[in-house]
Design a protein around this motif. Structure first.
Motif, mmCIF file in Angstrom:
data_model
loop_
_atom_site.group_PDB
_atom_site.id
_atom_site.type_symbol
_atom_site.label_atom_id
_atom_site.label_comp_id
_atom_site.label_asym_id
_atom_site.label_seq_id
_atom_site.Cartn_x
_atom_site.Cartn_y
_atom_site.Cartn_z
ATOM 1 N N MET A 170 0.815 -1.209 0.000
ATOM 2 C CA MET A 170 0.000 0.000 0.000
ATOM 3 C C MET A 170 0.852 1.263 0.000
ATOM 4 O O MET A 170 1.874 1.324 0.685
ATOM 5 N N LEU A 171 0.405 2.229 -0.781
ATOM 6 C CA LEU A 171 0.971 3.571 -0.700
ATOM 7 C C LEU A 171 -0.004 4.419 0.087
ATOM 8 O O LEU A 171 -1.186 4.520 -0.260
ATOM 9 N N ILE A 172 0.492 5.010 1.168
ATOM 10 C CA ILE A 172 -0.308 5.851 2.051
ATOM 11 C C ILE A 172 0.207 7.269 1.922
ATOM 12 O O ILE A 172 1.406 7.520 2.062
ATOM 13 N N GLU A 173 -0.686 8.193 1.652
ATOM 14 C CA GLU A 173 -0.290 9.584 1.423
ATOM 15 C C GLU A 173 -1.186 10.499 2.244
ATOM 16 O O GLU A 173 -2.411 10.363 2.213
ATOM 17 N N ASP A 174 -0.553 11.397 3.004
ATOM 18 C CA ASP A 174 -1.299 12.310 3.873
ATOM 19 C C ASP A 174 -2.216 11.545 4.824
ATOM 20 O O ASP A 174 -3.306 12.003 5.183
ATOM 21 N N GLY A 175 -1.787 10.343 5.233
ATOM 22 C CA GLY A 175 -2.550 9.556 6.182
ATOM 23 C C GLY A 175 -3.671 8.730 5.597
ATOM 24 O O GLY A 175 -4.377 8.032 6.327
ATOM 25 N N TYR A 176 -3.833 8.763 4.259
ATOM 26 C CA TYR A 176 -4.897 8.019 3.595
ATOM 27 C C TYR A 176 -4.307 6.957 2.657
ATOM 28 O O TYR A 176 -3.270 7.177 2.041
ATOM 29 N N ILE A 177 -5.002 5.832 2.553
ATOM 30 C CA ILE A 177 -4.587 4.767 1.639
ATOM 31 C C ILE A 177 -4.935 5.195 0.223
ATOM 32 O O ILE A 177 -6.110 5.328 -0.119
ATOM 33 N N ARG A 178 -3.932 5.408 -0.610
ATOM 34 C CA ARG A 178 -4.159 5.916 -1.966
ATOM 35 C C ARG A 178 -4.057 4.842 -3.033
ATOM 36 O O ARG A 178 -4.649 4.968 -4.103
ATOM 37 N N TYR A 179 -3.291 3.797 -2.776
ATOM 38 C CA TYR A 179 -3.086 2.766 -3.794
ATOM 39 C C TYR A 179 -2.830 1.439 -3.109
ATOM 40 O O TYR A 179 -2.102 1.376 -2.114
ATOM 41 N N VAL A 180 -3.449 0.385 -3.620
ATOM 42 C CA VAL A 180 -3.270 -0.962 -3.071
ATOM 43 C C VAL A 180 -2.973 -1.926 -4.205
ATOM 44 O O VAL A 180 -3.669 -1.945 -5.219
ATOM 45 N N SER A 181 -1.929 -2.711 -4.029
ATOM 46 C CA SER A 181 -1.597 -3.772 -4.976
ATOM 47 C C SER A 181 -1.661 -5.095 -4.220
ATOM 48 O O SER A 181 -1.054 -5.238 -3.161
ATOM 49 N N ARG A 182 -2.419 -6.057 -4.746
ATOM 50 C CA ARG A 182 -2.653 -7.314 -4.037
ATOM 51 C C ARG A 182 -2.163 -8.507 -4.853
ATOM 52 O O ARG A 182 -2.218 -8.490 -6.081
ATOM 53 N N SER A 183 -1.752 -9.557 -4.144
ATOM 54 C CA SER A 183 -1.391 -10.802 -4.817
ATOM 55 C C SER A 183 -2.653 -11.573 -5.180
ATOM 56 O O SER A 183 -3.723 -11.376 -4.592
ATOM 57 N N LYS A 184 -2.509 -12.464 -6.136
ATOM 58 C CA LYS A 184 -3.628 -13.315 -6.535
ATOM 59 C C LYS A 184 -4.140 -14.121 -5.348
ATOM 60 O O LYS A 184 -5.350 -14.267 -5.155
ATOM 61 N N PHE A 185 -3.223 -14.639 -4.534
ATOM 62 C CA PHE A 185 -3.607 -15.469 -3.400
ATOM 63 C C PHE A 185 -4.435 -14.672 -2.394
ATOM 64 O O PHE A 185 -5.389 -15.183 -1.800
ATOM 65 N N LEU A 186 -4.087 -13.399 -2.173
ATOM 66 C CA LEU A 186 -4.873 -12.572 -1.249
ATOM 67 C C LEU A 186 -6.268 -12.335 -1.810
ATOM 68 O O LEU A 186 -7.255 -12.316 -1.066
ATOM 69 N N ASN A 187 -6.373 -12.146 -3.105
ATOM 70 C CA ASN A 187 -7.692 -12.003 -3.720
ATOM 71 C C ASN A 187 -8.530 -13.256 -3.507
ATOM 72 O O ASN A 187 -9.744 -13.175 -3.262
ATOM 73 N N GLU A 188 -7.883 -14.435 -3.616
ATOM 74 C CA GLU A 188 -8.603 -15.687 -3.410
ATOM 75 C C GLU A 188 -9.152 -15.786 -1.987
ATOM 76 O O GLU A 188 -10.210 -16.386 -1.755
ATOM 77 N N LEU A 189 -8.437 -15.164 -1.034
ATOM 78 C CA LEU A 189 -8.881 -15.171 0.357
ATOM 79 C C LEU A 189 -9.890 -14.057 0.645
ATOM 80 O O LEU A 189 -10.328 -13.912 1.776
ATOM 81 N N LYS A 190 -10.230 -13.284 -0.421
ATOM 82 C CA LYS A 190 -11.129 -12.135 -0.278
ATOM 83 C C LYS A 190 -10.558 -11.096 0.694
ATOM 84 O O LYS A 190 -11.274 -10.525 1.520
#
Length: 293
Positions: A170-190
């Protein structure tokens, strides 16, 4: 043009250019885009670069005073505008350092060019193999960033997409989550993480931002710190984060370690997956694709 199409175009562009080694040769990719790179030293520190034309050829002008990894991303961002035929949405006609480094309220055209640039800087065919050779950690991200001459932000984002473990970057900017990159396996776990919300207060990233922890730290946390209700059978997750004070940003890598996984659970890959869709799994991370935590 959407992110899926952008990724396909970038990967095909890199393959057609014959890229086989890291770090990627910028001149090779510039030539494939009918462009020439020119480094200059009279641009202001807030100007990263711009593209002009001369006698039918694109001239990519880059700030020669910037760090090498920033110069490389600037070149590839400008190549993206050429290949994708997307008009520049920079301030005026120049790509400023602020445009390049900050994510809040950026035009979609510029974000698509960032996606293209990252795909070229860290080519899927090469990078996914290297990710498989290292243990998950921010140190691994730093090592790969050095090998590919890329920023921690770009490398971490691509690392999460390519990782075999359930993880997110995750890229966090000014205290807010601005961008998230997830692995395929994490997507499978919802394992969904929402965009444009404050960073969780119990997270390592929040501690660093608030100054109650050192500027780079690691901890094991309850899963529901990042995931509302947690993820089934996984009570703990690992988080490692680092502060980028210059841009008021924080980078956070979270993952489930093998020691946190139930002994009777094993991951099974579906070998019959259509190859193209398989390699793109986990890469789509625009706000429109987000889920509530």
């Amino acid at each position: 043009m959407d992110e899926f199409q952008t990724i396909l175009k970038a990967r095909q562009f890199v393959r057609n250019a014959g890229v086989t080694t890291a770090p990627v040769e910028l001149e090779c990719l510039a030539s494939a885009a009918n462009a020439k790179i020119k480094f200059v030293h009279d641009l202001g520190d807030d100007e990263s670069g711009q593209t002009t034309q001369h006698k039918g050829k694109h001239i990519i002008i880059v700030n020669g005073n910037h760090r090498e990894e920033r110069q490389r991303f600037t070149v590839l961002h400008e190549i993206a505008h050429i290949v994708l035929e997307l008009p520049s949405q920079h301030h005026g006609t120049k790509l400023t350092t602020g445009d390049l480094m900050r994510y809040g309220r950026r035009p979609q055209e510029e974000m698509l060019c960032d996606v293209f640039a990252a795909e070229c800087l860290l080519p899927y065919d090469l990078f996914s193999k290297d990710v498989g050779d290292v243990d998950i950690s921010l140190d691994a991200v730093k090592t790969l960033a050095g090998r590919y001459k890329a920023s921690l932000t770009a490398t971490g984002s691509r690392y999460a997409v390519s990782a075999p473990e359930p993880c997110a970057f995750m890229l966090i900017e000014d205290g807010y989550i601005r961008y998230v990159s997830r692995s395929k396996f994490l997507n499978e776990l919802k394992g969904w993480i929402d965009f444009n919300v404050p960073v969780p207060e119990s997270s390592v990233a929040h501690r660093i931002i608030q100054g109650t922890s050192k500027t780079e730290d690691y901890d094991e946390l309850p899963t529901d710190v990042w995931f509302n209700g947690g993820i089934k059978n996984r009570p703990l997750l690992a988080e490692e984060a680092i502060l980028l004070r210059e841009w008021n940003q924080c980078l956070s890598l979270i993952w489930f370690d093998e020691s946190m996984k139930p002994a009777n659970e094993r991951r099974h890959e579906d070998e019959d997956d259509e190859p193209l869709l398989k390699e793109l799994d986990g890469t789509l991370s625009w706000p429109s694709k987000s889920r509530r935590r």
